[in-house]
Write a protein that holds these residues in place. Structure first.
Motif, PDB file in Angstrom:
ATOM      1  N   GLY A  97    -134.638  -0.333 -54.983  1.00 44.47           N
ATOM      2  CA  GLY A  97    -133.873  -1.629 -54.890  1.00 44.47           C
ATOM      3  C   GLY A  97    -133.985  -1.842 -53.373  1.00 44.47           C
ATOM      4  N   TYR A  98    -134.290  -1.097 -52.417  1.00 45.67           N
ATOM      5  CA  TYR A  98    -134.288  -1.279 -51.080  1.00 45.67           C
ATOM      6  C   TYR A  98    -135.606  -2.037 -50.842  1.00 45.67           C
ATOM      7  CZ  TYR A  98    -133.984  -1.022 -45.956  1.00 45.67           C
ATOM      8  OH  TYR A  98    -134.007  -1.391 -44.677  1.00 45.67           O
ATOM      9  N   ALA A  99    -136.697  -1.425 -51.571  1.00 51.37           N
ATOM     10  CA  ALA A  99    -138.135  -2.044 -51.560  1.00 51.37           C
ATOM     11  C   ALA A  99    -138.271  -3.158 -51.777  1.00 51.37           C
ATOM     12  CB  ALA A  99    -138.983  -0.894 -52.123  1.00 51.37           C
ATOM     13  N   ARG A 100    -137.642  -3.491 -52.884  1.00 53.35           N
ATOM     14  CA  ARG A 100    -137.566  -4.883 -53.329  1.00 53.35           C
ATOM     15  C   ARG A 100    -137.047  -5.892 -52.541  1.00 53.35           C
ATOM     16  NH1 ARG A 100    -135.620  -3.155 -59.034  1.00 53.35           N
ATOM     17  NH2 ARG A 100    -137.185  -2.807 -60.340  1.00 53.35           N
ATOM     18  N   GLU A 101    -136.023  -5.737 -51.847  1.00 51.31           N
ATOM     19  CA  GLU A 101    -135.182  -6.459 -51.191  1.00 51.31           C
ATOM     20  C   GLU A 101    -135.614  -6.673 -49.652  1.00 51.31           C
ATOM     21  OE1 GLU A 101    -131.294  -5.352 -51.607  1.00 51.31           O
ATOM     22  OE2 GLU A 101    -131.051  -5.807 -53.849  1.00 51.31           O
ATOM     23  N   ARG A 102    -135.922  -5.687 -48.956  1.00 48.22           N
ATOM     24  CA  ARG A 102    -136.398  -5.693 -47.767  1.00 48.22           C
ATOM     25  C   ARG A 102    -137.602  -6.221 -47.317  1.00 48.22           C
ATOM     26  NH1 ARG A 102    -135.286  -5.658 -42.322  1.00 48.22           N
ATOM     27  NH2 ARG A 102    -136.364  -4.257 -41.223  1.00 48.22           N
ATOM     28  N   GLU A 103    -137.760  -7.197 -46.366  1.00 50.01           N
ATOM     29  CA  GLU A 103    -138.929  -8.127 -46.200  1.00 50.01           C
ATOM     30  C   GLU A 103    -139.269  -7.730 -44.837  1.00 50.01           C
ATOM     31  OE1 GLU A 103    -138.725 -12.114 -47.200  1.00 50.01           O
ATOM     32  OE2 GLU A 103    -138.230 -11.838 -49.313  1.00 50.01           O
ATOM     33  N   VAL A 104    -140.459  -7.393 -44.621  1.00 49.28           N
ATOM     34  CA  VAL A 104    -141.071  -7.229 -43.244  1.00 49.28           C
ATOM     35  C   VAL A 104    -142.457  -7.727 -43.247  1.00 49.28           C
ATOM     36  CG1 VAL A 104    -142.089  -5.571 -41.461  1.00 49.28           C
ATOM     37  CG2 VAL A 104    -140.126  -4.935 -42.823  1.00 49.28           C
ATOM     38  N   PRO A 117    -141.862  -8.396 -49.509  1.00 46.37           N
ATOM     39  CA  PRO A 117    -140.885  -7.104 -49.644  1.00 46.37           C
ATOM     40  C   PRO A 117    -141.812  -6.000 -49.167  1.00 46.37           C
ATOM     41  CG  PRO A 117    -140.829  -8.717 -51.398  1.00 46.37           C
ATOM     42  CD  PRO A 117    -141.920  -9.253 -50.528  1.00 46.37           C
ATOM     43  N   ILE A 118    -141.335  -4.930 -48.817  1.00 46.66           N
ATOM     44  CA  ILE A 118    -141.942  -3.890 -48.340  1.00 46.66           C
ATOM     45  C   ILE A 118    -142.534  -2.976 -49.353  1.00 46.66           C
ATOM     46  CG2 ILE A 118    -140.947  -3.415 -46.018  1.00 46.66           C
ATOM     47  CD1 ILE A 118    -139.313  -1.120 -47.466  1.00 46.66           C
ATOM     48  N   GLY A 119    -142.089  -3.214 -50.679  1.00 46.08           N
ATOM     49  CA  GLY A 119    -142.506  -2.447 -51.996  1.00 46.08           C
ATOM     50  C   GLY A 119    -143.983  -3.224 -52.494  1.00 46.08           C
ATOM     51  N   ALA A 120    -144.130  -4.370 -51.778  1.00 50.97           N
ATOM     52  CA  ALA A 120    -145.592  -4.847 -52.093  1.00 50.97           C
ATOM     53  C   ALA A 120    -146.650  -4.094 -51.441  1.00 50.97           C
ATOM     54  CB  ALA A 120    -145.798  -6.351 -51.938  1.00 50.97           C
ATOM     55  N   ASN A 121    -146.203  -3.403 -50.451  1.00 47.93           N
ATOM     56  CA  ASN A 121    -147.253  -2.569 -49.597  1.00 47.93           C
ATOM     57  C   ASN A 121    -147.457  -1.269 -50.385  1.00 47.93           C
ATOM     58  OD1 ASN A 121    -147.623  -4.463 -47.465  1.00 47.93           O
ATOM     59  ND2 ASN A 121    -145.281  -3.571 -46.833  1.00 47.93           N
ATOM     60  N   GLN A 140    -145.082   1.599 -52.198  1.00 41.13           N
ATOM     61  CA  GLN A 140    -145.402   1.455 -53.791  1.00 41.13           C
ATOM     62  C   GLN A 140    -145.754   2.619 -54.509  1.00 41.13           C
ATOM     63  OE1 GLN A 140    -147.680  -1.181 -56.663  1.00 41.13           O
ATOM     64  NE2 GLN A 140    -146.345  -2.380 -55.321  1.00 41.13           N
ATOM     65  N   PHE A 141    -147.176   3.230 -53.909  1.00 41.70           N
ATOM     66  CA  PHE A 141    -147.691   4.388 -54.458  1.00 41.70           C
ATOM     67  C   PHE A 141    -146.843   5.578 -54.415  1.00 41.70           C
ATOM     68  CE2 PHE A 141    -152.286   2.758 -54.471  1.00 41.70           C
ATOM     69  CZ  PHE A 141    -151.805   1.566 -55.373  1.00 41.70           C
ATOM     70  N   ASP A 191    -136.484  12.756 -50.315  1.00 40.65           N
ATOM     71  CA  ASP A 191    -137.287  12.308 -49.157  1.00 40.65           C
ATOM     72  C   ASP A 191    -138.143  11.076 -49.295  1.00 40.65           C
ATOM     73  OD1 ASP A 191    -138.372  13.738 -46.445  1.00 40.65           O
ATOM     74  OD2 ASP A 191    -140.328  13.860 -47.676  1.00 40.65           O
ATOM     75  N   GLN A 192    -138.694  10.677 -50.090  1.00 43.17           N
ATOM     76  CA  GLN A 192    -139.306   9.406 -50.228  1.00 43.17           C
ATOM     77  C   GLN A 192    -138.289   8.428 -49.951  1.00 43.17           C
ATOM     78  OE1 GLN A 192    -142.632   9.346 -49.982  1.00 43.17           O
ATOM     79  NE2 GLN A 192    -142.470   7.341 -49.434  1.00 43.17           N
ATOM     80  N   ALA A 193    -137.167   8.439 -50.642  1.00 39.60           N
ATOM     81  CA  ALA A 193    -136.100   7.405 -50.405  1.00 39.60           C
ATOM     82  C   ALA A 193    -135.790   7.308 -49.086  1.00 39.60           C
ATOM     83  CB  ALA A 193    -134.901   7.705 -51.296  1.00 39.60           C
ATOM     84  N   PHE A 194    -135.886   8.422 -48.302  1.00 39.17           N
ATOM     85  CA  PHE A 194    -135.657   8.364 -46.688  1.00 39.17           C
ATOM     86  C   PHE A 194    -136.300   7.715 -45.941  1.00 39.17           C
ATOM     87  CE2 PHE A 194    -132.626  10.938 -44.111  1.00 39.17           C
ATOM     88  CZ  PHE A 194    -133.295  10.455 -42.762  1.00 39.17           C
ATOM     89  N   GLN A 195    -137.767   8.037 -46.506  1.00 38.76           N
ATOM     90  CA  GLN A 195    -139.012   7.268 -45.811  1.00 38.76           C
ATOM     91  C   GLN A 195    -139.008   5.892 -45.999  1.00 38.76           C
ATOM     92  OE1 GLN A 195    -140.524   9.224 -43.765  1.00 38.76           O
ATOM     93  NE2 GLN A 195    -142.000   7.740 -42.883  1.00 38.76           N
TER      94      GLN A 195
END
Length: 392
Positions: free
Chosen positions: A271-278, A282-286, A290-291, A340-344
């Motif tokens: 959810g955060y990776a979809r919404e957070r833009e940098v 969205p960071i989830g595109a990186n 994503q991997f 741990d990955q959610a934290f990262q």
């Protein structure tokens, strides 16, 4: 081979998930911060019959098996109540599973209706300060005194004793140094916790903990706790087989809690990776974000499959020790890796209590050590499944 969950398990998953949806991450975080038992969730689960799933219908239960119980635990943890796995391990797991399979008719009448209705809670007193994972070396003793037994000794890391009505106490009726074979001389007792506390022969001291604070874990002291002989679970001196029949379901339920916890952490991260833009996207595109999340998803599904297989084998009355070990190993590992990955993924914001990641992180870590350490699980896999020399 049929990989479709039975309709009973699907109904359990949907029913428990619907209850979990009523309680958001903020609710569980408040309970953790306050060290408060989530009574509202417990009451909703009890009202829906989701706590008595593995109790025969004649005692008011659902007449189902460990698979349905594991699915319920998984669904509760996936909703965000990751420490809620102790709900299912301590009471339906330790309590109902043991009494249903090994209790006398009188013991079943005494405790199963209350368990099915959610009025009764349980704990298991096994671990000791000087024995740890080496169960064969426990020293808590039970000695005959007329028609009763007197229990004396100390346990540690006993969860839910403060709320338990009944305790399964694991004792030695033959000292370890005299037992032949070493697994002889174990006796399990059904102890009335409130009666023993009132008599002053049972006491406990909560242990301050890093996480899973919705239930206390305590040191427990037995000072000649009196238990009638008709409260022996199984046979005097023959309790090790009963104990092993308790520990395999515990590992399977812990594995189910691990997969559900991984689902919860992955949901927050995605959810955060979809919404957070940098940098304009969205960071989830990186792929760097994503991997790793995709890896977590794959590992979670593998752990889920092994958990279901182990539970199914148990319900079929077949040996499930190897599968329970692998399920526990993979379930606890992916729960930790997901947190741990959610934290990262959340970066610095994960360190803030504004988000649930720090709680998920704390709750997930202990699963690599309990109910059995990762190293001992690997040792069992190495010796029992690979045929390597024993190191312990």
């Amino acid at each position: 081979m049929d990989f479709e969950l039975p309709e009973t398990a699907q109904a359990v998953r949907d029913g428990v998930a619907a209850i979990g949806a009523r309680y958001d991450h903020a609710y569980w975080t408040r309970c953790d911060a306050e060290g408060r038992f989530p009574q509202e969730v417990w009451d909703d689960l009890a009202e829906g019959g989701w706590l008595g799933l593995n109790i025969p219908e004649e005692y008011g239960g659902g007449g189902q098996g460990l698979l349905e119980l594991a699915v319920a635990n998984e669904a509760l943890c996936a909703s965000g109540g990751t420490a809620g796995t102790f709900f299912y391990v301590t009471t339906p797991g330790f309590g109902a599973t043991t009494i249903v399979r090994h209790g006398t008719p009188a013991q079943k009448e005494l405790v199963l209706p209350g368990l099915a209705a959610g009025r009764t809670q349980f704990c298991l007193a096994l671990t000791e300060p000087d024995a740890g994972s080496n169960t064969l070396e426990i020293t808590t003793s039970a000695r005959r005194d007329g028609d009763d037994f007197l229990i004396r000794g100390q346990k540690v890391w006993i969860s839910n004793v403060e709320r338990a009505d009944w305790m399964i106490a694991v004792t030695r009726t033959i000292p370890a140094e005299e037992a032949r074979p070493r697994t002889a001389g174990f006796t399990l007792f059904l102890v009335d916790v409130k009666e023993a506390l009132a008599a002053g022969t049972l006491s406990y001291t909560p242990i301050p903990k890093m996480g899973s604070n919705i239930l206390h874990s305590s040191q427990v002291f037995f000072d000649d706790v009196r238990v009638p002989a008709d409260r022996v679970i199984g046979q005097v001196d023959g309790g090790f087989a009963v104990l092993w029949d308790v520990l395999n379901p515990e590992r399977i339920l812990a594995a189910a809690g691990g997969t559900g916890s991984a689902d919860a952490a992955l949901d927050v991260a995605v959810g955060y990776a979809r919404e957070r833009e940098v940098f304009g996207r969205p960071i989830g595109a990186n792929q760097a974000i994503q991997f790793p999340l995709a890896q977590i998803k794959a590992k979670t599904e593998l752990a889920r499959l092994m958990t279901y297989k182990a539970a199914w084998l148990f319900d079929q009355g077949r040996d499930c020790g190897n599968e329970a070990s692998i399920a526990k190993l993979t379930g606890s590992q992916v729960a930790w890796e997901a947190a741990d990955q959610a934290f990262q993924t959340l970066g610095g914001m994960a360190y803030s209590k504004e988000y649930p990641v720090e709680r998920l992180f704390r709750d997930a870590r202990i699963a690599k050590n309990i109910p059995v350490s990762e190293q001992l699980v690997l040792a069992h896999i190495g010796t029992a499944q690979l045929g390597l020399p024993k190191s312990y």
